[in-house]
Enzyme design. Structure first.
Site, PDB file in Angstrom:
ATOM      1  N   CYS A 203       2.991   0.476  11.241  1.00  0.00           N
ATOM      2  CA  CYS A 203       3.847   1.655  11.042  1.00  0.00           C
ATOM      3  C   CYS A 203       3.099   2.732  10.245  1.00  0.00           C
ATOM      4  O   CYS A 203       2.149   3.310  10.740  1.00  0.00           O
ATOM      5  CB  CYS A 203       5.162   1.246  10.382  1.00  0.00           C
ATOM      6  SG  CYS A 203       6.462   2.499  10.563  1.00  0.00           S
ATOM      7  N   TYR A 204       3.495   3.001   8.987  1.00  0.00           N
ATOM      8  CA  TYR A 204       2.748   3.963   8.170  1.00  0.00           C
ATOM      9  C   TYR A 204       1.277   3.577   8.117  1.00  0.00           C
ATOM     10  O   TYR A 204       0.393   4.438   8.168  1.00  0.00           O
ATOM     11  CB  TYR A 204       3.328   4.008   6.748  1.00  0.00           C
ATOM     12  CG  TYR A 204       2.554   4.907   5.802  1.00  0.00           C
ATOM     13  CD1 TYR A 204       2.868   6.254   5.674  1.00  0.00           C
ATOM     14  CD2 TYR A 204       1.486   4.404   5.044  1.00  0.00           C
ATOM     15  CE1 TYR A 204       2.149   7.073   4.808  1.00  0.00           C
ATOM     16  CE2 TYR A 204       0.770   5.205   4.188  1.00  0.00           C
ATOM     17  CZ  TYR A 204       1.099   6.550   4.069  1.00  0.00           C
ATOM     18  OH  TYR A 204       0.381   7.360   3.235  1.00  0.00           O
TER      19      TYR A 204
ATOM     20  N   GLY B 253       5.626   2.369   5.179  1.00  0.00           N
ATOM     21  CA  GLY B 253       5.953   3.125   3.974  1.00  0.00           C
ATOM     22  C   GLY B 253       6.840   4.302   4.324  1.00  0.00           C
ATOM     23  O   GLY B 253       6.929   4.709   5.486  1.00  0.00           O
TER      24      GLY B 253
ATOM     25  N   GLU C 150       6.204  -8.014  12.180  1.00  0.00           N
ATOM     26  CA  GLU C 150       6.615  -9.035  11.206  1.00  0.00           C
ATOM     27  C   GLU C 150       8.114  -9.331  11.233  1.00  0.00           C
ATOM     28  O   GLU C 150       8.549 -10.382  10.735  1.00  0.00           O
ATOM     29  CB  GLU C 150       6.197  -8.621   9.790  1.00  0.00           C
ATOM     30  CG  GLU C 150       6.983  -7.466   9.180  1.00  0.00           C
ATOM     31  CD  GLU C 150       6.458  -6.086   9.570  1.00  0.00           C
ATOM     32  OE1 GLU C 150       6.794  -5.106   8.887  1.00  0.00           O
ATOM     33  OE2 GLU C 150       5.719  -5.990  10.569  1.00  0.00           O
TER      34      GLU C 150
ATOM     35  N   ASP D  73      14.051 -23.997  -7.659  1.00  0.00           N
ATOM     36  CA  ASP D  73      12.754 -23.644  -8.221  1.00  0.00           C
ATOM     37  C   ASP D  73      12.407 -24.501  -9.438  1.00  0.00           C
ATOM     38  O   ASP D  73      11.302 -25.052  -9.532  1.00  0.00           O
ATOM     39  CB  ASP D  73      12.720 -22.158  -8.608  1.00  0.00           C
ATOM     40  CG  ASP D  73      12.979 -21.245  -7.420  1.00  0.00           C
ATOM     41  OD1 ASP D  73      12.765 -21.691  -6.275  1.00  0.00           O
ATOM     42  OD2 ASP D  73      13.408 -20.096  -7.634  1.00  0.00           O
TER      43      ASP D  73
ATOM     44  N   LYS E  86      10.363 -18.648  -1.408  1.00  0.00           N
ATOM     45  CA  LYS E  86      11.443 -19.632  -1.520  1.00  0.00           C
ATOM     46  C   LYS E  86      11.368 -20.698  -0.428  1.00  0.00           C
ATOM     47  O   LYS E  86      11.541 -21.888  -0.701  1.00  0.00           O
ATOM     48  CB  LYS E  86      12.795 -18.917  -1.467  1.00  0.00           C
ATOM     49  CG  LYS E  86      13.999 -19.835  -1.522  1.00  0.00           C
ATOM     50  CD  LYS E  86      14.165 -20.497  -2.875  1.00  0.00           C
ATOM     51  CE  LYS E  86      14.865 -19.561  -3.849  1.00  0.00           C
ATOM     52  NZ  LYS E  86      15.168 -20.214  -5.128  1.00  0.00           N
TER      53      LYS E  86
ATOM     54  N   HIS F 269       6.862  -2.896  14.138  1.00  0.00           N
ATOM     55  CA  HIS F 269       6.768  -3.915  13.088  1.00  0.00           C
ATOM     56  C   HIS F 269       6.715  -5.316  13.706  1.00  0.00           C
ATOM     57  O   HIS F 269       7.758  -5.889  14.042  1.00  0.00           O
ATOM     58  CB  HIS F 269       7.974  -3.826  12.138  1.00  0.00           C
ATOM     59  CG  HIS F 269       7.976  -2.616  11.272  1.00  0.00           C
ATOM     60  ND1 HIS F 269       7.379  -2.598  10.033  1.00  0.00           N
ATOM     61  CD2 HIS F 269       8.485  -1.374  11.471  1.00  0.00           C
ATOM     62  CE1 HIS F 269       7.533  -1.390   9.489  1.00  0.00           C
ATOM     63  NE2 HIS F 269       8.198  -0.633  10.346  1.00  0.00           N
TER      64      HIS F 269
END
Length: 513
Positions: A82-83, A55, A171, A227, A369, A169
């Site tokens: 992180c945050y 954040g 991710e 989609d 997606k 991070h």
């Protein structure tokens, strides 16, 4: 059967959706929720693990989002990123301060392999840092499990309480072994078995829709995009002839696209559904005549699409359910508390508000997606549809600068088809976020044979992006550009110049208009 779940509590981090995607890549279902989610709601969801995102705030600031320490008493494993890591330290009695040296980008991190989070991770690994604050003092009961040259607590843990924290991070793809770290958390800390698999999702979704619809009638506005195509096939598998798909061909599609959609969903296709193709090309061309302003083009196309859809819906008669190809990022962006059930007469995404339906069916609302594409393959949809390039609703109208005419549409369709064909031949298509041709309103002097020409310039665009919020221009190999250019100027009448767009987003947008 209810799937195992990891929940991501969002504290304003830019990677909230990416964390969820990475967890799902471990075959574990994951949802993003706002940090305002109550402890009672968390207990109700009964997740196997909780992840705090990053954040933009400082945990010691007056406006910083926070959370109750009660979350650590639930016995549910927690990972702070992180945050999120600083918040854990702050809430549990540690100290967070402004770092003497900020860290951004690729950073060498030394990790303790004795930590279950870093099991089978290289002792000296590369991670992605982005912070100005740091954990100056860990809470009681925590051990430091990673550090950098300037960050003494790059990771910490209280293994007994199953609370873990990383300043970096895991991710993002720039963290070399981030997926292994997240997998360790999901499987070795949270004890997940990995029951989120696409074949099971598709099978369960079809069964649930069949039960919900019963003998009701279902209407789907089919655009031919990924989609809506996947949503339509799921409904076709579930209810067959009870589904009617209305495909409005506004004449602004890519070359042969209308016929390709009809080949899959029409009477000669593999799906037993009612398919209506409305060839409204001239109707749209007439409405767009003389219009040059991009936003006006969009509004005209959107309005006319609704009018055509309304006319077809009236012919069908009373409809019980309306299908939307809503996917999970749409749900997050439109508000996490939004109900999945939208009652009749609600104006949904510009669709006509008079259509008499009981409920919206959104079979893809839990998917990202890339997961929609996996579902499409699982359903047997052809790869050329599943992996087609993202395409805007207004179609080629916003890739033609200035007035839209039939002549310009034909020029752009041909040029774009050549570009896509050569990129695909070069084996580059899956590695590019988006690529397409656009027709500028610039005409310039050229020479072909012994003749002077005064024709249009086509601009080629290709970008690398994971989220479409930002993008870098793709470094297209010169050999590919040269071949595409030669083919376009030789094969497409009305073009004598080809340009390549090297602009990122920002400052440009991905589309031209």
């Amino acid at each position: 059967m209810k799937n195992e779940m990891i929940i991501v509590l969002d504290f304003g981090g830019q990677y909230n959706q990416l964390i969820a995607r990475r967890v799902r890549e471990c075959n574990v279902y994951c949802e993003v929720h706002p940090y305002t989610m109550t402890i009672e709601k968390i207990k109700e969801l009964n997740p196997k693990g909780i992840i705090f995102t990053g954040g933009p705030n400082s945990v010691y600031g007056d406006d910083a989002p926070s959370y109750s320490t009660e979350i650590f008493e639930l016995g549910i494993p927690v990972l702070g990123i992180c945050y999120g890591s600083q918040l854990i330290a702050h809430l549990l009695g540690g100290k967070v301060e402004t770092a003497p040296v900020s860290e951004y980008g690729h950073t060498e991190v030394q990790v303790d392999n004795q930590s279950i989070l870093f099991d089978n991770v290289t002792a000296n690994t590369v991670c992605w840092m982005s912070h100005t604050d740091y954990i100056a003092q860990m809470p009681e009961g925590f051990n430091m499990t990673a550090h950098t040259a300037v960050c003494p607590v790059a990771a910490m843990e209280n293994a007994e309480r199953k609370i873990y924290a990383t300043q970096f991070h895991p991710e993002v793809m720039h963290t070399k072994e981030g997926m292994r770290m997240l997998s360790n958390f999901v499987y070795k800390v949270c004890g997940c078995s990995g029951d989120w698999k696409m074949d099971a999702f598709v099978e369960t979704t079809i069964a649930q829709i069949r039960e919900k619809v019963g003998d009701g009638k279902v209407l789907c506005a089919l655009s031919g995009g990924v989609d809506s195509s996947v949503a339509a096939v799921i409904l076709a598998k579930a209810v067959g002839k009870q589904l009617t798909c209305v495909f409005v061909d506004h004449g602004l599609l890519r070359k042969n696209e209308g016929d390709e959609v009809e080949a899959v969903f029409g009477p000669d296709g593999p799906y037993d559904l009612n398919f209506i193709r409305v060839n409204a090309q001239q109707r749209f061309y007439d409405k767009l005549a003389g219009v040059t302003e991009p936003e006006t083009k969009r509004k005209i196309i959107g309005e006319e699409f609704i009018r055509v859809f309304e006319e077809e819906a009236k012919k069908i008669g009373a409809v019980d359910f309306l299908v939307q190809g809503t996917i999970y990022p749409d749900v997050i962006e439109s508000g996490l508390g939004k109900s999945a059930v939208i009652k009749s007469h609600h104006n949904v995404g510009g669709l006509p508000d008079y259509v008499d339906f009981k409920e919206i069916i959104e079979p893809l609302r839990l998917l990202f997606k890339d997961e929609v594409r996996k579902a499409g393959l699982e359903l047997g949809i052809p790869e050329y549809l599943v992996y087609r390039q993202p395409f805007p609703g207004p179609g080629l109208a916003i890739r033609i600068i200035g007035e839209v005419t039939e002549e310009k549409i034909k020029i752009l369709q041909d040029a774009d088809a050549i570009y896509r064909e050569e990129v695909d031949k070069a084996g580059l298509s899956r590695g590019i976020g988006q690529y397409f041709a656009a027709l500028t309103n610039m005409r310039s002097v050229g020479v072909m044979g012994d003749f002077r020409t005064y024709d249009y310039a086509v601009a080629l665009r290709a970008v690398e992006t994971s989220d479409f919020m930002t993008a870098d221009s793709f470094e297209m190999p010169w050999e590919v550009l040269k071949k595409v250019t030669n083919r376009i100027v030789n094969e497409v009448k009305g073009v004598n110049r080809v340009l390549y767009d090297c602009t990122g987003k920002p400052p440009a947008t991905i589309e031209f208009e």
